[in-house]
Design a protein around this motif. Structure first.
Motif, mmCIF file in Angstrom:
data_model
loop_
_atom_site.group_PDB
_atom_site.id
_atom_site.type_symbol
_atom_site.label_atom_id
_atom_site.label_comp_id
_atom_site.label_asym_id
_atom_site.label_seq_id
_atom_site.Cartn_x
_atom_site.Cartn_y
_atom_site.Cartn_z
ATOM 1 N N LEU A 5 0.828 -1.202 0.000
ATOM 2 C CA LEU A 5 0.000 0.000 0.000
ATOM 3 C C LEU A 5 0.864 1.254 0.000
ATOM 4 O O LEU A 5 0.543 2.245 -0.681
ATOM 5 C CB LEU A 5 -0.922 -0.009 1.221
ATOM 6 N N ASN A 49 0.957 3.981 -2.845
ATOM 7 C CA ASN A 49 0.734 5.377 -2.475
ATOM 8 C C ASN A 49 1.827 6.276 -3.031
ATOM 9 O O ASN A 49 1.576 7.424 -3.414
ATOM 10 C CB ASN A 49 0.667 5.500 -0.948
ATOM 11 N N ASN A 62 -8.837 7.318 -3.800
ATOM 12 C CA ASN A 62 -8.076 6.371 -4.615
ATOM 13 C C ASN A 62 -8.346 4.928 -4.206
ATOM 14 O O ASN A 62 -8.257 4.008 -5.031
ATOM 15 C CB ASN A 62 -6.574 6.648 -4.508
ATOM 16 N N GLN A 63 -8.660 4.735 -2.931
ATOM 17 C CA GLN A 63 -8.948 3.394 -2.431
ATOM 18 C C GLN A 63 -10.411 3.007 -2.621
ATOM 19 O O GLN A 63 -10.804 1.887 -2.279
ATOM 20 C CB GLN A 63 -8.587 3.306 -0.942
ATOM 21 N N PRO A 90 -1.121 4.892 4.813
ATOM 22 C CA PRO A 90 -1.333 3.462 4.527
ATOM 23 C C PRO A 90 -1.413 2.608 5.790
ATOM 24 O O PRO A 90 -2.197 1.656 5.844
ATOM 25 C CB PRO A 90 -0.105 3.085 3.682
ATOM 26 N N PHE A 147 -4.859 3.155 7.282
ATOM 27 C CA PHE A 147 -5.882 2.516 6.445
ATOM 28 C C PHE A 147 -5.878 1.011 6.652
ATOM 29 O O PHE A 147 -6.942 0.383 6.773
ATOM 30 C CB PHE A 147 -5.629 2.848 4.976
ATOM 31 N N THR A 152 -8.978 -1.069 8.266
ATOM 32 C CA THR A 152 -9.584 -2.168 7.514
ATOM 33 C C THR A 152 -9.612 -3.436 8.345
ATOM 34 O O THR A 152 -10.611 -4.164 8.372
ATOM 35 C CB THR A 152 -8.792 -2.416 6.214
#
Length: 360
Positions: free
Chosen positions: A6, A10, A123-124, A333, A336, A340
């Motif tokens: 990630l 990025n 973007n994700q 990242p 994130f 998640t």
């Protein structure tokens, strides 16, 4: 491995590439410069776009739904600021004024961080609770209030020490304290009525009034063009950061480590707390990013007057030259990935089981 992938992905996004491009341009002594009019316009545009989306989201979800996250964010921000001061003063051995200034800088929030975070989530393919923009607006002056409160304490202690060592007249000292507090109160008023807070709060109110239907005619400007505006703004941020690279050696090893470790720690706590509050994956990331960010535009402008004894080279260089690049490249990242995991069935269960065991 997922985090590393990630981070790598990025690094290849336009925002990060243009930021790095700005750094390179500064390091090779290029005369590349964003026109002053554009430099002044872009922050206003970005804040207006963030505020409009935040106001629309508040209208859709209800103002009452943001109250608990907002108060929790304020509490965390103040606690983090006090914690920063203790670390900087006791472990870093910084003087009292530099400790207060740095603690306030890292207790503040960064609107630029917030803009990059929104683009990262886009973007994700992930969205976040728009009302977090309102939390951003509330937290910004809170950092200034803390800075001024801590400065008043520092000035009082300094005058008390002079009184004990030099035997100054008590009435003169009282006048000096009152004059200092008046000056800081003026700084506080100016910070709250500054253009950044005014445009953000004003846009939130307008977004709340017009709603989604009223936003449609201006969507192309404040939505479709948002990422492009950030890209241009990142060139300037890169140029400024590149010009500050030589100053990094002046901040020392301890502050360099502080500028990397503390934002990750704060951001992690923010993501965990936001998850417990029921925010979405994207909302937890943005909440954590608010906790992880450091102000290098608004806060230094206030600290220059509120704590003139502090060295700007320390709090500006650490926030802009170290924390900001690290946050947008690495911390985002990480947050994130953590969010998640926590929002997956297994991650959420493990988290709540751990919290339950702690409080047993």
């Amino acid at each position: 491995m997922e985090i590393l992938e990630l981070i790598q992905a990025n690094l290849l996004t336009p925002i990060i590439l243009f930021f790095l491009f700005g750094i390179v341009a500064a390091r090779i002594k290029s005369d590349l410069k964003i026109p002053e009019a554009i430099s002044e316009f872009l922050p206003i545009y970005l804040l207006a776009a963030i505020g409009l989306h935040g106001g629309i989201e508040m209208r859709n979800t209800g103002f009452e739904n943001m109250l608990i996250p907002m108060f929790v964010a304020i509490g965390l921000s103040l606690l983090f600021t006090l914690n920063h001061y203790q670390i900087l003063r006791r472990l870093g051995k910084f003087n009292i004024f530099d400790s207060y200034a740095l603690a306030s800088t890292y207790g503040a929030v960064g609107a630029v961080h917030f803009s990059v975070g929104l683009s990262f989530l886009k973007n994700q393919g992930v969205s976040s609770e728009g009302y977090i923009a309102a939390i951003l607006a509330v937290l910004e002056p809170m950092a200034f209030i803390m800075a001024i409160f801590l400065t008043n304490m520092a000035v009082s202690k300094q005058i008390k020490a002079k009184k004990q060592s030099l035997g100054d007249d008590a009435s003169d000292l009282e006048i000096g304290i009152n004059q200092t507090k008046t000056k800081l109160s003026q700084v506080l008023r100016e910070s709250i009525t500054g253009k950044a807070i005014v445009i953000l709060l004003g846009s939130i109110v307008i977004g709340y009034i017009i709603g989604k239907d009223g936003f449609e005619p201006i969507k192309i400007v404040f939505d479709d063009m948002f990422t492009g505006a950030i890209v241009i703004f990142m060139i300037e941020m890169g140029i400024i950061a590149g010009q500050r690279l030589d100053d990094i050696k002046k901040v020392g090893v301890f502050l360099t480590a502080f500028a990397i470790i503390i934002p990750v720690f704060n951001g992690t706590i923010g993501v965990v707390v936001a998850t417990l509050l029921g925010l979405s994956v994207g909302g937890a990331v943005m909440f954590g990013l608010l906790m992880a960010s450091a102000s290098f535009i608004a806060a230094p402008a206030v600290l220059r007057y509120a704590i003139p004894q502090a060295k700007p080279s320390l709090y500006i260089t650490s926030a802009l030259g170290i924390t900001f690049p690290f946050n947008i490249i690495v911390t985002l990242p990480i947050l994130f990935t953590l969010s998640t995991f926590l929002h997956s069935g297994e991650g959420t269960i493990d988290l709540f089981q751990h919290v339950t065991e702690v409080f047993r």
